[in-house]
Write a protein that holds these residues in place. Sequence first.
Motif, PDB file in Angstrom:
ATOM      1  N   ARG A 290      63.036  15.939 -17.412  1.00 40.62           N
ATOM      2  CA  ARG A 290      63.887  15.675 -16.259  1.00 40.62           C
ATOM      3  C   ARG A 290      63.913  14.174 -15.987  1.00 40.62           C
ATOM      4  N   PHE A 291      64.990  13.719 -15.409  1.00 40.72           N
ATOM      5  CA  PHE A 291      65.181  12.303 -15.163  1.00 40.72           C
ATOM      6  C   PHE A 291      65.201  12.024 -13.670  1.00 40.72           C
ATOM      7  N   THR A 292      64.973  10.768 -13.320  1.00 44.35           N
ATOM      8  CA  THR A 292      65.063  10.319 -11.937  1.00 44.35           C
ATOM      9  C   THR A 292      66.423   9.682 -11.724  1.00 44.35           C
ATOM     10  N   THR A 293      67.029   9.978 -10.582  1.00 46.64           N
ATOM     11  CA  THR A 293      68.370   9.466 -10.292  1.00 46.64           C
ATOM     12  C   THR A 293      68.289   8.303  -9.314  1.00 46.64           C
ATOM     13  N   VAL A 294      68.898   7.198  -9.686  1.00 43.51           N
ATOM     14  CA  VAL A 294      69.054   6.046  -8.802  1.00 43.51           C
ATOM     15  C   VAL A 294      70.524   5.992  -8.396  1.00 43.51           C
ATOM     16  N   LEU A 309      77.087  -1.300 -15.328  1.00 39.21           N
ATOM     17  CA  LEU A 309      76.575  -0.806 -16.607  1.00 39.21           C
ATOM     18  C   LEU A 309      76.033  -1.942 -17.461  1.00 39.21           C
ATOM     19  N   ALA A 310      76.735  -3.070 -17.437  1.00 39.95           N
ATOM     20  CA  ALA A 310      76.272  -4.225 -18.211  1.00 39.95           C
ATOM     21  C   ALA A 310      74.922  -4.720 -17.705  1.00 39.95           C
ATOM     22  N   GLU A 311      74.744  -4.752 -16.402  1.00 38.41           N
ATOM     23  CA  GLU A 311      73.492  -5.258 -15.842  1.00 38.41           C
ATOM     24  C   GLU A 311      72.339  -4.282 -16.046  1.00 38.41           C
ATOM     25  N   ILE A 312      72.627  -2.977 -16.069  1.00 38.13           N
ATOM     26  CA  ILE A 312      71.580  -2.017 -16.415  1.00 38.13           C
ATOM     27  C   ILE A 312      71.090  -2.292 -17.835  1.00 38.13           C
ATOM     28  N   GLY A 313      72.032  -2.603 -18.733  1.00 34.95           N
ATOM     29  CA  GLY A 313      71.654  -2.956 -20.098  1.00 34.95           C
ATOM     30  C   GLY A 313      70.847  -4.235 -20.162  1.00 34.95           C
ATOM     31  N   GLU A 314      71.236  -5.233 -19.356  1.00 37.89           N
ATOM     32  CA  GLU A 314      70.500  -6.499 -19.334  1.00 37.89           C
ATOM     33  C   GLU A 314      69.073  -6.307 -18.833  1.00 37.89           C
ATOM     34  N   VAL A 317      66.985  -1.065 -19.309  1.00 32.06           N
ATOM     35  CA  VAL A 317      66.732   0.341 -18.986  1.00 32.06           C
ATOM     36  C   VAL A 317      67.789   1.200 -19.680  1.00 32.06           C
ATOM     37  N   ASN A 318      67.354   2.270 -20.341  1.00 28.04           N
ATOM     38  CA  ASN A 318      68.289   3.156 -21.027  1.00 28.04           C
ATOM     39  C   ASN A 318      68.937   4.109 -20.039  1.00 28.04           C
ATOM     40  N   LEU A 319      70.250   4.142 -20.061  1.00 30.14           N
ATOM     41  CA  LEU A 319      71.008   5.032 -19.189  1.00 30.14           C
ATOM     42  C   LEU A 319      71.044   6.416 -19.817  1.00 30.14           C
ATOM     43  N   GLU A 320      70.417   7.405 -19.181  1.00 26.77           N
ATOM     44  CA  GLU A 320      70.350   8.753 -19.731  1.00 26.77           C
ATOM     45  C   GLU A 320      71.565   9.588 -19.362  1.00 26.77           C
ATOM     46  N   ASP A 321      72.104   9.338 -18.171  1.00 25.07           N
ATOM     47  CA  ASP A 321      73.292  10.080 -17.729  1.00 25.07           C
ATOM     48  C   ASP A 321      73.909   9.305 -16.573  1.00 25.07           C
ATOM     49  N   LEU A 322      75.183   9.594 -16.304  1.00 18.78           N
ATOM     50  CA  LEU A 322      75.897   8.898 -15.237  1.00 18.78           C
ATOM     51  C   LEU A 322      76.882   9.861 -14.602  1.00 18.78           C
ATOM     52  N   ARG A 323      76.878   9.903 -13.276  1.00 18.86           N
ATOM     53  CA  ARG A 323      77.860  10.697 -12.549  1.00 18.86           C
ATOM     54  C   ARG A 323      78.428   9.848 -11.433  1.00 18.86           C
ATOM     55  N   LEU A 324      79.757   9.938 -11.256  1.00 15.98           N
ATOM     56  CA  LEU A 324      80.432   9.135 -10.242  1.00 15.98           C
ATOM     57  C   LEU A 324      80.942  10.024  -9.126  1.00 15.98           C
ATOM     58  N   ALA A 343      61.043   4.309 -15.338  1.00 13.89           N
ATOM     59  CA  ALA A 343      61.928   3.145 -15.268  1.00 13.89           C
ATOM     60  C   ALA A 343      62.642   3.033 -13.927  1.00 13.89           C
ATOM     61  N   ALA A 344      62.529   4.057 -13.077  1.00  9.64           N
ATOM     62  CA  ALA A 344      63.338   4.099 -11.859  1.00  9.64           C
ATOM     63  C   ALA A 344      62.995   2.979 -10.881  1.00  9.64           C
ATOM     64  N   ASP A 345      61.699   2.745 -10.633  1.00  8.46           N
ATOM     65  CA  ASP A 345      61.316   1.713  -9.664  1.00  8.46           C
ATOM     66  C   ASP A 345      61.756   0.324 -10.127  1.00  8.46           C
ATOM     67  N   ARG A 346      61.573   0.044 -11.404  1.00  5.75           N
ATOM     68  CA  ARG A 346      61.965  -1.269 -11.926  1.00  5.75           C
ATOM     69  C   ARG A 346      63.480  -1.458 -11.839  1.00  5.75           C
ATOM     70  N   LEU A 347      64.224  -0.404 -12.172  1.00  3.38           N
ATOM     71  CA  LEU A 347      65.685  -0.504 -12.105  1.00  3.38           C
ATOM     72  C   LEU A 347      66.142  -0.731 -10.668  1.00  3.38           C
ATOM     73  N   THR A 348      65.542   0.007  -9.733  1.00  4.36           N
ATOM     74  CA  THR A 348      65.916  -0.147  -8.329  1.00  4.36           C
ATOM     75  C   THR A 348      65.645  -1.574  -7.847  1.00  4.36           C
ATOM     76  N   THR A 349      64.473  -2.098  -8.167  1.00  4.49           N
ATOM     77  CA  THR A 349      64.105  -3.450  -7.741  1.00  4.49           C
ATOM     78  C   THR A 349      65.023  -4.506  -8.356  1.00  4.49           C
ATOM     79  N   GLU A 350      65.275  -4.382  -9.646  1.00  4.76           N
ATOM     80  CA  GLU A 350      66.100  -5.367 -10.352  1.00  4.76           C
ATOM     81  C   GLU A 350      67.548  -5.329  -9.863  1.00  4.76           C
ATOM     82  N   LEU A 351      68.087  -4.133  -9.659  1.00  9.03           N
ATOM     83  CA  LEU A 351      69.477  -4.045  -9.192  1.00  9.03           C
ATOM     84  C   LEU A 351      69.612  -4.599  -7.778  1.00  9.03           C
TER      85      LEU A 351
END
Length: 360
Positions: A290-294, A309-314, A317-324, A343-351
Motif C-alpha cells: 500500500r502507498f501513502t497519498t500526499v 510532476l517535474a519537481e517530484i522527479g527532481e 521520489v518515484n510516483l506510484e500513482d496519480l489521481r486528479l 518517501a511521503a514525509d520527505r516529499l511533503t517537506t520538499e514540495l
Amino acid sequence: MVESRLTGPVRVVGAGLLGTSVALGLRSRGVEVILADASPTHVAIAGDLGAGRAEQPDDRPQLIVVAVPPDVTARVVAAELAAFPEAIVTDVASVKAGILAELREQGADVSRYVGSHPLAGRERGGPLAARADLFAGRPWVVAAHDDISYQRAAAIDDLILDLGATLVEMTPAEHDRGVALISHVPQVVSTIMARRFIDAPNAALGLAGQGVRDVTRIAASDPDLWVQILGANATSVRDILVDYRADLDRFIDALADPAAPGARRRVAEELAGGNTGVERLPGKHGTDKRFTTVVVMVEDRPAQLARLLAEIGEIGVNLEDLRLEHSPGRQVGLAEVAVLPEAADRLTTELAARGWRIAG
C-alpha cells in the motif's frame, strides 16, 4: 528497439482498440504484423497509425490474435484455425469457457488454440483509441486447457511478455468467475448508479466531485459490447448480483430506522467490511504493497501540473500513482500523489519548501 521474443509474423484479426493496441505494441518491437478486419476503414486507419500491413494471400503467420466482439469470437477463431493450419491462435475476448466449448462442439483444432484475456481497455473504442503501451503492467490471463501442449502455447506467453503485461494462468471457468467479480459486476453497479442521474436536478449534478466520477466512470462504456459480455457470462454475474442484492438489503433495513438498536453498528460493520475488501486489491505492478497519498493543491493555470510532476522527479521520489480531482468552477485542483510510505514525509517537506500547498 527492444528485442522481441516472437519471431512473427503475427496476424491480428480485428483492428479495434485491443487489436490495434496489440499490433502497435508488437510493431514497436520490430515484429511484422498483418492486419485483418471486416472493416477496410479500420485496417486503413490502423495501418496509417503504424500498426502493420494489410493481409496478403501468401501470409504464413506464426501467431494469430483474434480481437473481435465476443458473440462472433468462436466463429472467427474456428475460421482462422482452418485457414492457417500451422499457426497458433488466441483471442482476447473477456469470456473464455463458452468460446472453448463452442469450438469443441464445432470440431475445431483446439490443440492450436488457447484463449487469453488482457485486463486492459478504455471507455473509447476503435483504432484511433489504441495505444502501444495499453497492456504495460496489466494482468493478462491465459486460460489453458488440456488439449494443447505447453510448447505450442509458448508463443502466447511470448506475446504477453513482449507487450509488457503480467501473465496469469487460470482455467477458463476460474477466469469467467474472476472477471465476473472484478469487471462485469462493477460494470452493472456503475451503470445502475449512473442511471440515477437521468432525472436528477441540474443543481444536484453540479455538486459532483471525484467520488461519484470514480464510481460511474465505466458507465460510459459501449452498451452493445456489454450486452454480449454479460450474456456470455450471465450465470457467474447473476450469482454475484444476488449476493450483492442481499448486501444492499442489509443497508436498506438498517437505514429504515437509524435510531433502532443495532442499526448504526450494522452500518459501521458494512462500511468496515468495504475497507477490508479494498485493502485486498493489488497495488502497482500487481503487488499488495500500500502507498501513502500526499494531496497537493494545484492552481488552475497552464503548466502547473507539469511543473508538479517535474519537481517530484527532481526531488527523487518515484510516483506510484496519480489521481486528479477538479470540480467545475473551482480555481484549484487536488493532485493525489501516491508514493512509498518512507518517501511521503520527505516529499511533503520538499514540495512545501518549493511553494506547493499540501492539503490536510
